[in-house]
Design an enzyme around this catalytic site. Sequence first.
Site, PDB file in Angstrom:
ATOM      1  N   ARG A 184     -50.963  51.588 -44.989  1.00 40.83           N
ATOM      2  CA  ARG A 184     -49.039  52.179 -45.258  1.00 40.83           C
ATOM      3  C   ARG A 184     -48.506  51.789 -45.907  1.00 40.83           C
ATOM      4  O   ARG A 184     -48.449  50.318 -46.515  1.00 40.83           O
ATOM      5  CB  ARG A 184     -49.136  51.277 -43.708  1.00 40.83           C
ATOM      6  CG  ARG A 184     -49.330  51.219 -42.073  1.00 40.83           C
ATOM      7  CD  ARG A 184     -48.755  50.973 -41.157  1.00 40.83           C
ATOM      8  NE  ARG A 184     -49.321  51.933 -39.853  1.00 40.83           N
ATOM      9  CZ  ARG A 184     -49.624  51.397 -38.563  1.00 40.83           C
ATOM     10  NH1 ARG A 184     -48.713  50.907 -38.354  1.00 40.83           N
ATOM     11  NH2 ARG A 184     -50.208  52.176 -37.714  1.00 40.83           N
ATOM     12  N   SER A 207     -51.102  45.885 -16.197  1.00 38.87           N
ATOM     13  CA  SER A 207     -50.152  46.318 -16.916  1.00 38.87           C
ATOM     14  C   SER A 207     -50.130  47.101 -17.143  1.00 38.87           C
ATOM     15  O   SER A 207     -52.234  47.769 -17.035  1.00 38.87           O
ATOM     16  CB  SER A 207     -50.526  44.649 -18.302  1.00 38.87           C
ATOM     17  OG  SER A 207     -50.381  45.193 -19.491  1.00 38.87           O
ATOM     18  N   SER A 256     -42.846  55.336 -26.128  1.00 43.06           N
ATOM     19  CA  SER A 256     -41.946  55.860 -27.395  1.00 43.06           C
ATOM     20  C   SER A 256     -42.899  56.836 -28.609  1.00 43.06           C
ATOM     21  O   SER A 256     -42.627  57.375 -29.337  1.00 43.06           O
ATOM     22  CB  SER A 256     -41.686  55.000 -27.933  1.00 43.06           C
ATOM     23  OG  SER A 256     -42.431  54.389 -29.082  1.00 43.06           O
ATOM     24  N   HIS A 284     -36.874  51.547 -25.059  1.00 47.99           N
ATOM     25  CA  HIS A 284     -36.740  53.321 -25.686  1.00 47.99           C
ATOM     26  C   HIS A 284     -35.499  54.080 -25.040  1.00 47.99           C
ATOM     27  O   HIS A 284     -35.462  54.604 -25.255  1.00 47.99           O
ATOM     28  CB  HIS A 284     -37.783  53.426 -25.870  1.00 47.99           C
ATOM     29  CG  HIS A 284     -38.514  53.268 -27.463  1.00 47.99           C
ATOM     30  ND1 HIS A 284     -38.375  53.351 -28.773  1.00 47.99           N
ATOM     31  CD2 HIS A 284     -39.349  52.465 -26.428  1.00 47.99           C
ATOM     32  CE1 HIS A 284     -38.873  52.995 -29.421  1.00 47.99           C
ATOM     33  NE2 HIS A 284     -39.872  52.408 -28.416  1.00 47.99           N
ATOM     34  N   THR A 309     -33.825  45.980 -26.075  1.00 53.42           N
ATOM     35  CA  THR A 309     -33.488  45.442 -27.246  1.00 53.42           C
ATOM     36  C   THR A 309     -32.121  46.214 -27.855  1.00 53.42           C
ATOM     37  O   THR A 309     -31.837  46.612 -27.187  1.00 53.42           O
ATOM     38  CB  THR A 309     -34.436  46.001 -28.583  1.00 53.42           C
ATOM     39  OG1 THR A 309     -34.331  45.498 -29.191  1.00 53.42           O
ATOM     40  CG2 THR A 309     -34.667  47.851 -28.223  1.00 53.42           C
ATOM     41  N   LYS A 321     -32.127  48.693 -31.278  1.00 52.97           N
ATOM     42  CA  LYS A 321     -32.949  50.472 -31.314  1.00 52.97           C
ATOM     43  C   LYS A 321     -31.355  50.953 -30.929  1.00 52.97           C
ATOM     44  O   LYS A 321     -30.596  51.018 -32.049  1.00 52.97           O
ATOM     45  CB  LYS A 321     -32.922  50.984 -30.400  1.00 52.97           C
ATOM     46  CG  LYS A 321     -34.805  50.436 -31.246  1.00 52.97           C
ATOM     47  CD  LYS A 321     -36.557  50.464 -30.222  1.00 52.97           C
ATOM     48  CE  LYS A 321     -37.742  49.718 -31.043  1.00 52.97           C
ATOM     49  NZ  LYS A 321     -38.554  49.709 -30.526  1.00 52.97           N
ATOM     50  N   THR A 338     -34.298  29.320 -33.943  1.00 55.46           N
ATOM     51  CA  THR A 338     -33.080  29.366 -33.764  1.00 55.46           C
ATOM     52  C   THR A 338     -32.149  31.092 -33.263  1.00 55.46           C
ATOM     53  O   THR A 338     -32.815  31.694 -33.754  1.00 55.46           O
ATOM     54  CB  THR A 338     -32.299  29.727 -35.313  1.00 55.46           C
ATOM     55  OG1 THR A 338     -32.945  28.160 -36.284  1.00 55.46           O
ATOM     56  CG2 THR A 338     -30.784  29.702 -35.962  1.00 55.46           C
ATOM     57  N   THR A 382     -51.711  51.936 -33.686  1.00 50.64           N
ATOM     58  CA  THR A 382     -49.648  53.197 -33.338  1.00 50.64           C
ATOM     59  C   THR A 382     -50.087  53.587 -31.798  1.00 50.64           C
ATOM     60  O   THR A 382     -49.899  53.617 -31.116  1.00 50.64           O
ATOM     61  CB  THR A 382     -49.069  53.337 -33.762  1.00 50.64           C
ATOM     62  OG1 THR A 382     -48.133  52.154 -35.272  1.00 50.64           O
ATOM     63  CG2 THR A 382     -47.456  52.954 -33.456  1.00 50.64           C
TER      64      THR A 382
HETATM   65  C1  LIG Z   1     -40.007  48.157 -30.563  1.00 53.50           C
HETATM   66  C2  LIG Z   1     -40.216  48.061 -29.322  1.00 53.50           C
HETATM   67  C3  LIG Z   1     -39.879  46.434 -29.042  1.00 53.50           C
HETATM   68  C4  LIG Z   1     -39.855  45.398 -29.756  1.00 53.50           C
HETATM   69  O1  LIG Z   1     -38.310  45.314 -29.903  1.00 53.50           O
HETATM   70  P1  LIG Z   1     -37.952  45.379 -31.009  1.00 53.50           P
HETATM   71  O2  LIG Z   1     -36.601  44.523 -30.955  1.00 53.50           O
HETATM   72  O3  LIG Z   1     -38.027  46.136 -32.289  1.00 53.50           O
HETATM   73  O4  LIG Z   1     -38.122  43.775 -31.649  1.00 53.50           O
HETATM   74  C5  LIG Z   1     -41.127  46.131 -27.441  1.00 53.50           C
HETATM   75  N1  LIG Z   1     -41.203  46.863 -26.791  1.00 53.50           N
HETATM   76  C6  LIG Z   1     -41.510  48.705 -27.255  1.00 53.50           C
HETATM   77  C7  LIG Z   1     -42.262  49.478 -26.078  1.00 53.50           C
HETATM   78  C8  LIG Z   1     -40.789  48.952 -28.413  1.00 53.50           C
HETATM   79  O5  LIG Z   1     -41.207  49.936 -28.569  1.00 53.50           O
END
Ligand SMILES: *Cc1c(COP(=O)(O)O)cnc(C)c1O
Length: 409
Positions: A21, A136, A188, A216, A244, A247, A277, A362
């Site tokens: 990559r 899962s 995603s 996502h 998250t 994103k 931290t 991926t």
């Molecule tokens: C990107 C992603 C994460 C991780 O989130 P980050 O905040 O980027 O560490 C967790 N689960 C899925 C499905 C993701 O695509």
Amino acid sequence: MDYSKFFSAALNRLHDERRYRVFADLERIAGRFPHAVWHSPKGQRNVVIWCSNDYLGMGQHPKVVGAMVETATRVGTGAGGTRNIAGTHHPLVQLEAELADLHDKEASLLFTSGYVSNQTGIATIAKLIPNCLILSDALNHNSMIEGVRQAGCDRQIFRHSDMAHLEELLIAAGPDRPKLIACESLYSMDGDIAPLASICDLAEKYGAMTYVDEVHAVGMYGPRGGGIAERDGVMHRIDVLEGTLAKAFGCLGGYIAGKADIIDAVRSYAPGFIFTTALPPAICSAATAAIRHLKTSAWERERHQDRAARVKAILNAAGLPVMSSETHIVPLFVGDPENCKKASDILLEEHGIYIQPINYPTVAKGTERLRITPSPYHDDGLIDHLAEALLQVWERLGLPLKRKSLAAE
Ligand SMILES: *Cc1c(COP(=O)(O)O)cnc(C)c1O
């Protein structure tokens, strides 16, 4: 001993499989999303980003940038420690309250990333349940897989979003065994959505707990950006929602939300929370500003869906192999790593279009693709340019187009 040969051999394996990559050195330009400067080997070039997970451009929203600058100016940069030592600060506490409200849960807990929240969250929750069996989904993200692995308990993988298979496994586990179902709401890479209501039905019928990754979907779906669970009216039926801030909210950090006792237990036991931290105050304030904005503003969500639909329509009409997707993700099938990388390189170098190739691990081998993520700010002109550039690349590499008659349907 020559240790470096182990590493060069490992890298050579990746080169041989055509999945070594390379990252593009980009500099985004605040206020001009999705435009950016590419620091190429031949100098600076203007490019358009078509693969960002800052789906709504919130990372450049004036309210979000303003909150970050204001907070950093007022209280400084770092948090100053783990939460247990000295790192709990007011913007962090406010953000957790905002997230609990977003998901209509009693509490939430922040982590330094979504990855960490899944890894340490799933592992800790499962470890606190004696004799837990984790069920899962086969296509769960690596952070969930690592969480399941670190839980150290029994686990079974159900075929992707296959409710009959999940039910079979739930029945086989028996009514007395504690069970945790772990899945995502929006996958995603293919852009498909999990049947959350059916998963909740099964969980209730067979007495399982549910953990859903909404990474996502948060900010992008549901009337207030609470995700697919909010959109589908099942938020209250899911035990733990994970998301998250990196994103659609355009910042950094991850979280879980749920009942107060679950969240408090994870706070008290999770190594990935305790020994690292806390997030900086400025990041927390920025994330809070993004969440608040998207709770009331539907413009970004509506325009996002409109742009994604337009990209799919135009690429389909051009005969390009758009993989079917019910969401804002537009995957374009290539099918081998070499052409995928080549297509991405030509797009960047000759057309100023940045789309990172998506390769194994991926996605599965043989399903390599370009993953296009339109934002509210990709206008009609940019979409037409994308379609023309892709057609030229497809022709140059001899990649198959769909028959025009099919494409017109
Ligand atoms: C990107 C992603 C994460 C991780 O989130 P980050 O905040 O980027 O560490 C967790 N689960 C899925 C499905 C993701 O695509």
